[in-house]
Design an enzyme around this catalytic site. Structure first.
Site, PDB file in Angstrom:
ATOM      1  CG  ASP A   1      -0.288  -0.119   2.539  1.00  0.00           C
ATOM      2  OD1 ASP A   1       0.704  -0.860   2.656  1.00  0.00           O
ATOM      3  OD2 ASP A   1      -0.729   0.557   3.492  1.00  0.00           O
TER       4      ASP A   1
ATOM      5  CD  GLU B   1       4.009   0.594   6.965  1.00  0.00           C
ATOM      6  OE1 GLU B   1       4.683   0.908   7.950  1.00  0.00           O
ATOM      7  OE2 GLU B   1       3.668   1.439   6.096  1.00  0.00           O
TER       8      GLU B   1
END
Ligand SMILES: [Zn+2]
Length: 417
Positions: free
Chosen positions: A98, A163
């Site tokens: 991400d 994350e």
């Protein structure tokens, strides 16, 4: 095994065009969590899986965390497993798929999701945070394959979701639902923080404590202060008293920068609107970064003691509460195999001395350390993560690939080389 350094360097340089191409492909797939207005990482994970299949790098497993907020219904975590001679001990490299949103687009010189090459660098959202980690670990795996090496340890590349928004659907999900992935003696590298020359190996983090101090007194007209209880004066004295915390918690550890615990007054809530009113209510906050050797409970107690003193001295009521209370895990030992091996690689490949360090912030490594897993956070970066015109230096991609390939080739059971 003995590593042929010049061969390793040559192979990694040959792969540079491939690394750039993969970076471009990944940048074009904005993978953001729902908290950031995105639809998750599924498309990016598919592209990565496709790439790993095409290159025949190993066995791929999808470890999906259910998430109704995204259209596919899950957040993907991808595992690439390259079988080694040892099946019970692994070298694990964890990167995240991400990215954070681009922010104000007018601050970018180009479309953040259409990566551009500019002389010594590539520019685009995610190229450093954390696609550099993804691309380097994959090309290290390609070098291993090209040289037909079966590593001593099983190599696991993990590409995780979520994350940037708390890791609940990423690393935390894996630790809870797939705990067998990680074993006590595994060597774990998180290439998601570091410094400009790759000499910083992060092995420890400070605890974080955010303290809210609310003081209640009595508001009155400023011309007759004896009729009120001035909370701004009490607050000022509280802050001055808090300087003693440095003496109460004097430990210092040169591994950390800065080496001691810190107790910083930061935010203050507005109080009265006009100058001729004595405030009867004030709230101030402290951001404290505490060495892991101290129990945060003792720090809260010390704040309570200051509160009592201020109550006695000024006749006010002081309430202490915590907005963040995150006790750090014990550091990864500086002599653990993953740390020693990274330092050895940096010495051999770059002739630099890398050192184990502690930081005041928190990375995903904290989740692993809380489970007593030895993890090193290491990478060579420009520190442009989350900024407009985020970039990644081409040489950093090449050099980090070499270090990761070195780790794959040399890590073995029992000892560090
Ligand atoms: Zn990151």
């Amino acid at each position: 095994m003995k590593v042929d350094v010049s061969n390793l360097k040559a192979r990694s340089e040959e792969y540079l065009p491939d690394m750039i191409a993969l970076q471009k492909k990944l940048t074009a797939i904005p993978a953001m969590g729902p908290e950031n207005g995105g639809d998750g990482e599924e498309e990016k994970a598919k592209a990565l899986a496709q790439y790993m299949e095409k290159e025949e790098l190993g066995d791929i497993e999808w470890l999906n965390a259910p998430d109704k907020r995204v259209s596919c219904g899950f957040r993907p975590n991808l595992l690439l497993r390259i079988p080694g001679k040892s099946t019970d001990r692994s070298l694990i490299i964890i990167s995240h798929m991400d990215v954070v949103p681009p922010g104000n687009l007018s601050l970018w010189d180009h479309d953040p999701f259409d990566m551009v090459i500019m002389e010594d660098r590539i520019v685009g959202r995610g190229v450093e945070d954390n696609q550099q980690g993804i691309v380097c670990s994959l090309h290290a795996a390609r070098i291993l394959k090209q040289l037909d090496i079966t590593p001593a340890l099983t190599v696991k590349l993990l590409f995780v979701a979520d994350e940037e928004t708390g890791s609940k659907k990423g690393l935390q999900f894996l630790l809870e639902e797939h705990p067998g992935l990680f074993k006590k003696d595994d060597l774990i590298l998180v290439p998601d923080y570091g410094n400009e020359d790759g000499t910083m190996i992060e092995v420890a983090e400070k605890s974080i404590l955010w303290v809210k101090v609310s003081i209640k007194g009595k508001q009155c007209h400023a011309s007759v202060p004896q009729k009120g209880k001035n909370t701004l004066r009490a607050t000022a004295h509280f802050i001055v008293e808090s300087e003693n915390l440095f003496k109460t918690f004097p430990e210092s550890d040169p591994m950390f920068r800065p080496p001691a615990s810190t107790f910083e007054p930061t935010k203050k809530e507005p109080n009265v609107e006009n100058i001729n009113t004595i405030p009867g209510e004030d709230t101030v906050y402290f951001d404290c970064r505490i060495l892991p050797c101290y129990d945060l409970e003792t720090v809260v107690d010390a704040f309570q003691k200051i509160a009592q003193k201020i109550e006695n001295d000024f006749g006010v009521v002081v309430n202490i509460s915590t907005e963040m209370y995150d006790q750090a895990a014990a550091p990864t030992p500086a002599d653990s195999p993953v740390v020693v091996n990274i330092a050895r690689a940096v010495k051999l490949l770059r002739d630099q001395e890398a050192q184990a360090c502690g930081i005041g912030g928190v990375t995903v490594a904290a989740h692993l350390r809380k489970r007593h897993l030895n993890v090193a956070v290491w990478q060579t970066i420009t520190k442009t993560a989350h900024q407009p015109n985020e970039y990644c230096l081409l040489k950093n991609m090449v050099m980090d690939t070499q270090v990761m390939a070195y780790l794959m080739m040399t890590s073995k059971p029992g000892v560090s080389t």
